[in-house]
Design a protein around this motif. Structure first.
Motif, PDB file in Angstrom:
ATOM      1  N   PRO A 207       0.801  -1.235   0.000  1.00 30.11           N
ATOM      2  CA  PRO A 207       0.000   0.000   0.000  1.00 30.11           C
ATOM      3  C   PRO A 207       0.828   1.276   0.000  1.00 30.11           C
ATOM      4  CG  PRO A 207      -0.936  -1.586   1.526  1.00 30.11           C
ATOM      5  CD  PRO A 207       0.371  -2.172   1.054  1.00 30.11           C
ATOM      6  N   MET A 208       1.987   1.268   0.668  1.00 30.60           N
ATOM      7  CA  MET A 208       2.789   2.489   0.717  1.00 30.60           C
ATOM      8  C   MET A 208       3.361   2.823  -0.661  1.00 30.60           C
ATOM      9  SD  MET A 208       6.171   1.141   2.814  1.00 30.60           S
ATOM     10  CE  MET A 208       6.777   2.788   3.137  1.00 30.60           C
ATOM     11  N   VAL A 209       3.585   1.823  -1.494  1.00 28.86           N
ATOM     12  CA  VAL A 209       4.078   2.062  -2.844  1.00 28.86           C
ATOM     13  C   VAL A 209       2.934   2.560  -3.732  1.00 28.86           C
ATOM     14  CG1 VAL A 209       5.322   1.077  -4.804  1.00 28.86           C
ATOM     15  CG2 VAL A 209       5.753   0.200  -2.503  1.00 28.86           C
ATOM     16  N   ARG A 210       1.778   1.925  -3.612  1.00 29.31           N
ATOM     17  CA  ARG A 210       0.613   2.367  -4.391  1.00 29.31           C
ATOM     18  C   ARG A 210       0.205   3.790  -3.989  1.00 29.31           C
ATOM     19  NH1 ARG A 210      -4.174  -1.242  -3.713  1.00 29.31           N
ATOM     20  NH2 ARG A 210      -4.850  -0.417  -5.739  1.00 29.31           N
ATOM     21  N   HIS A 211       0.307   4.093  -2.712  1.00 25.31           N
ATOM     22  CA  HIS A 211       0.010   5.442  -2.218  1.00 25.31           C
ATOM     23  C   HIS A 211       0.902   6.480  -2.884  1.00 25.31           C
ATOM     24  CE1 HIS A 211       1.054   8.778   0.485  1.00 25.31           C
ATOM     25  NE2 HIS A 211       2.180   8.163   0.784  1.00 25.31           N
ATOM     26  N   GLU A 212       2.213   6.218  -2.925  1.00 19.22           N
ATOM     27  CA  GLU A 212       3.125   7.177  -3.550  1.00 19.22           C
ATOM     28  C   GLU A 212       2.900   7.253  -5.057  1.00 19.22           C
ATOM     29  OE1 GLU A 212       4.814   9.380  -2.280  1.00 19.22           O
ATOM     30  OE2 GLU A 212       5.385   8.775  -0.265  1.00 19.22           O
ATOM     31  N   ALA A 213       2.555   6.122  -5.674  1.00 20.85           N
ATOM     32  CA  ALA A 213       2.270   6.133  -7.109  1.00 20.85           C
ATOM     33  C   ALA A 213       1.054   7.000  -7.403  1.00 20.85           C
ATOM     34  CB  ALA A 213       2.049   4.710  -7.617  1.00 20.85           C
ATOM     35  N   ALA A 214       0.032   6.898  -6.548  1.00 19.93           N
ATOM     36  CA  ALA A 214      -1.176   7.709  -6.734  1.00 19.93           C
ATOM     37  C   ALA A 214      -0.850   9.195  -6.630  1.00 19.93           C
ATOM     38  CB  ALA A 214      -2.230   7.325  -5.703  1.00 19.93           C
ATOM     39  N   GLU A 215      -0.061   9.564  -5.639  1.00 18.85           N
ATOM     40  CA  GLU A 215       0.252  10.969  -5.455  1.00 18.85           C
ATOM     41  C   GLU A 215       1.172  11.481  -6.574  1.00 18.85           C
ATOM     42  OE1 GLU A 215       1.515  11.478  -1.394  1.00 18.85           O
ATOM     43  OE2 GLU A 215      -0.539  11.269  -0.691  1.00 18.85           O
ATOM     44  N   ALA A 216       2.064  10.613  -7.065  1.00 21.41           N
ATOM     45  CA  ALA A 216       2.912  10.998  -8.194  1.00 21.41           C
ATOM     46  C   ALA A 216       2.072  11.208  -9.453  1.00 21.41           C
ATOM     47  CB  ALA A 216       3.977   9.932  -8.439  1.00 21.41           C
ATOM     48  N   SER A 233     -10.026   5.819  -6.375  1.00 20.25           N
ATOM     49  CA  SER A 233     -10.519   6.505  -5.173  1.00 20.25           C
ATOM     50  C   SER A 233     -11.544   5.641  -4.454  1.00 20.25           C
ATOM     51  CB  SER A 233     -11.130   7.858  -5.547  1.00 20.25           C
ATOM     52  OG  SER A 233     -12.282   7.678  -6.345  1.00 20.25           O
ATOM     53  N   ARG A 234     -11.935   4.546  -5.071  1.00 16.64           N
ATOM     54  CA  ARG A 234     -12.850   3.581  -4.453  1.00 16.64           C
ATOM     55  C   ARG A 234     -12.128   2.284  -4.064  1.00 16.64           C
ATOM     56  NH1 ARG A 234     -15.335   5.908  -8.803  1.00 16.64           N
ATOM     57  NH2 ARG A 234     -14.801   4.169 -10.179  1.00 16.64           N
ATOM     58  N   ASP A 235     -10.810   2.325  -4.055  1.00 21.00           N
ATOM     59  CA  ASP A 235     -10.028   1.137  -3.708  1.00 21.00           C
ATOM     60  C   ASP A 235     -10.340   0.699  -2.281  1.00 21.00           C
ATOM     61  OD1 ASP A 235      -7.394  -0.325  -4.932  1.00 21.00           O
ATOM     62  OD2 ASP A 235      -7.283  -0.262  -2.744  1.00 21.00           O
ATOM     63  N   PRO A 236     -10.406  -0.605  -2.019  1.00 19.73           N
ATOM     64  CA  PRO A 236     -10.711  -1.073  -0.652  1.00 19.73           C
ATOM     65  C   PRO A 236      -9.628  -0.767   0.374  1.00 19.73           C
ATOM     66  CG  PRO A 236     -10.209  -2.921  -2.107  1.00 19.73           C
ATOM     67  CD  PRO A 236     -10.360  -1.718  -2.980  1.00 19.73           C
ATOM     68  N   GLU A 237      -8.395  -0.484  -0.082  1.00 13.76           N
ATOM     69  CA  GLU A 237      -7.314  -0.123   0.843  1.00 13.76           C
ATOM     70  C   GLU A 237      -7.401   1.383   1.117  1.00 13.76           C
ATOM     71  OE1 GLU A 237      -4.767   0.713   3.258  1.00 13.76           O
ATOM     72  OE2 GLU A 237      -4.649  -1.439   2.773  1.00 13.76           O
ATOM     73  N   PRO A 238      -7.712   1.776   2.372  1.00 12.42           N
ATOM     74  CA  PRO A 238      -7.903   3.203   2.671  1.00 12.42           C
ATOM     75  C   PRO A 238      -6.699   4.077   2.337  1.00 12.42           C
ATOM     76  CG  PRO A 238      -8.736   1.859   4.471  1.00 12.42           C
ATOM     77  CD  PRO A 238      -8.003   0.931   3.544  1.00 12.42           C
ATOM     78  N   ILE A 239      -5.486   3.583   2.546  1.00 12.63           N
ATOM     79  CA  ILE A 239      -4.303   4.385   2.250  1.00 12.63           C
ATOM     80  C   ILE A 239      -4.267   4.759   0.769  1.00 12.63           C
ATOM     81  CG2 ILE A 239      -1.766   4.328   2.111  1.00 12.63           C
ATOM     82  CD1 ILE A 239      -1.798   2.625   4.658  1.00 12.63           C
ATOM     83  N   VAL A 240      -4.703   3.828  -0.069  1.00 12.81           N
ATOM     84  CA  VAL A 240      -4.700   4.058  -1.514  1.00 12.81           C
ATOM     85  C   VAL A 240      -5.868   4.953  -1.924  1.00 12.81           C
ATOM     86  CG1 VAL A 240      -4.878   2.958  -3.784  1.00 12.81           C
ATOM     87  CG2 VAL A 240      -3.520   1.891  -1.974  1.00 12.81           C
ATOM     88  N   SER A 241      -7.064   4.611  -1.464  1.00  9.73           N
ATOM     89  CA  SER A 241      -8.239   5.399  -1.867  1.00  9.73           C
ATOM     90  C   SER A 241      -8.131   6.841  -1.388  1.00  9.73           C
ATOM     91  CB  SER A 241      -9.516   4.752  -1.329  1.00  9.73           C
ATOM     92  OG  SER A 241      -9.515   4.698   0.087  1.00  9.73           O
ATOM     93  N   GLN A 242      -7.648   7.038  -0.160  1.00 11.04           N
ATOM     94  CA  GLN A 242      -7.509   8.395   0.365  1.00 11.04           C
ATOM     95  C   GLN A 242      -6.422   9.172  -0.381  1.00 11.04           C
ATOM     96  OE1 GLN A 242      -6.901   7.991   4.612  1.00 11.04           O
ATOM     97  NE2 GLN A 242      -8.879   7.004   4.908  1.00 11.04           N
ATOM     98  N   SER A 243      -5.350   8.484  -0.795  1.00 12.22           N
ATOM     99  CA  SER A 243      -4.303   9.145  -1.575  1.00 12.22           C
ATOM    100  C   SER A 243      -4.857   9.637  -2.901  1.00 12.22           C
ATOM    101  CB  SER A 243      -3.139   8.182  -1.826  1.00 12.22           C
ATOM    102  OG  SER A 243      -2.512   7.812  -0.623  1.00 12.22           O
ATOM    103  N   CYS A 244      -5.692   8.820  -3.526  1.00 14.03           N
ATOM    104  CA  CYS A 244      -6.318   9.220  -4.789  1.00 14.03           C
ATOM    105  C   CYS A 244      -7.248  10.412  -4.581  1.00 14.03           C
ATOM    106  CB  CYS A 244      -7.096   8.048  -5.393  1.00 14.03           C
ATOM    107  SG  CYS A 244      -6.056   6.683  -5.957  1.00 14.03           S
TER     108      CYS A 244
END
Length: 271
Positions: A207-216, A233-244
């Protein structure tokens, strides 16, 4: 007052916000934040991404006394990404101590042109892009040496440097991959779009990698990346969806034409 708010946010129920708050405390380089960061780092009930950011912040603050805090977590923390961050932070503190001891060292060459406090000083300015690429992609090299190569490539810029950085997204370490995605967001180079999109789509990625990819992707922001951010933004992982969600909100704000002064320069929650 601002620092007190950030200290409180480091314990927020949102792992994304909590980790951004810990990052912000490191960028502030305020020694008074050390006890709070130590508490976060030692709290195994918190998500590894939050503990990782607390460890990185302790390295960013750079006090010699922080080394003992980091050494404990280097041994005891069950998460590899946290242990690797402690290793980096310890090396940064050692590096800062060496800089203080060598007055002739030109520290201006080691600072970030992106106005961020980086987890490692960039490798020597005379290193070629080819040399830096070899170090960054070499799985036998230490994490600090690879980070140093990454930041030197970022500072160098140019197509060959960006290509080397993109290729390092295949690294074994999730910590390194997340930092690479972050750097690509700083560079805002469209050559990284396809690889960053692939990472965001990969539900098996950390998730931490997907999070940074989303913000990039939000930093680069073409039509395809915006559509992808909307989808995830509807991803089930909150770290990812919130990053989007944050990336899309920042784009909306920037497109509104309003002026806004950002205090920090790394992730979209704070830059």
């Amino acid at each position: 007052m601002r620092k007190d708010c950030v200290l409180t946010a480091a314990r927020d129920s949102s792992n994304l916000l909590a980790h951004e708050a810990a990052f912000a405390l490191g960028q502030m380089q305020d020694a008074e934040a050390v006890p709070a960061l130590e508490s976060v780092l030692n709290d195994m009930s918190l998500h590894p991404i939050v503990r990782h950011e607390a460890a990185e912040a302790l390295g960013a603050i750079g006090l010699a006394g922080n080394a003992e805090i980091l050494k404990r977590s280097l041994v005891l923390d069950p998460a590899q990404e946290v242990r690797e961050t402690c290793e980096l932070a310890l090396k940064r503190i050692e590096d800062l101590s060496n800089v203080d001891a060598e007055k002739e060292l030109d520290t201006t060459e080691r600072s970030s042109p992106f106005m961020s406090v980086d987890p490692a000083a960039p490798a020597a300015a005379f290193s070629s892009v080819h040399q830096l690429r070899q170090i960054l992609l070499d799985e036998t090299k230490g994490m600090y040496e690879r980070y140093a190569a990454l930041f030197a490539l970022r500072n160098h810029g140019g197509e060959d440097a960006v290509s080397a950085i993109v290729d390092s997204l295949s690294a074994n370490s999730a910590l390194l991959r997340h930092e690479v995605a972050y750097v690509l967001g700083q560079l805002q180079n469209k050559a990284a779009l396809a690889t960053l999109s692939k990472i965001l789509r990969d539900v098996n990625e950390h998730p931490m990698v997907r999070h940074e990819a989303a913000e990039a992707l939000g930093s680069i922001a073409d039509e395809q990346s915006i559509a992808l951010l909307q989808e995830f933004s509807r991803d089930p992982e909150p770290i990812v969806s919130q990053s989007c969600e944050v990336a899309l909100s920042m784009l909306e704000f920037e497109n509104s034409g309003k002026s806004f002064e950002f205090f920090f320069t790394q992730d979209p929650l704070v830059h």
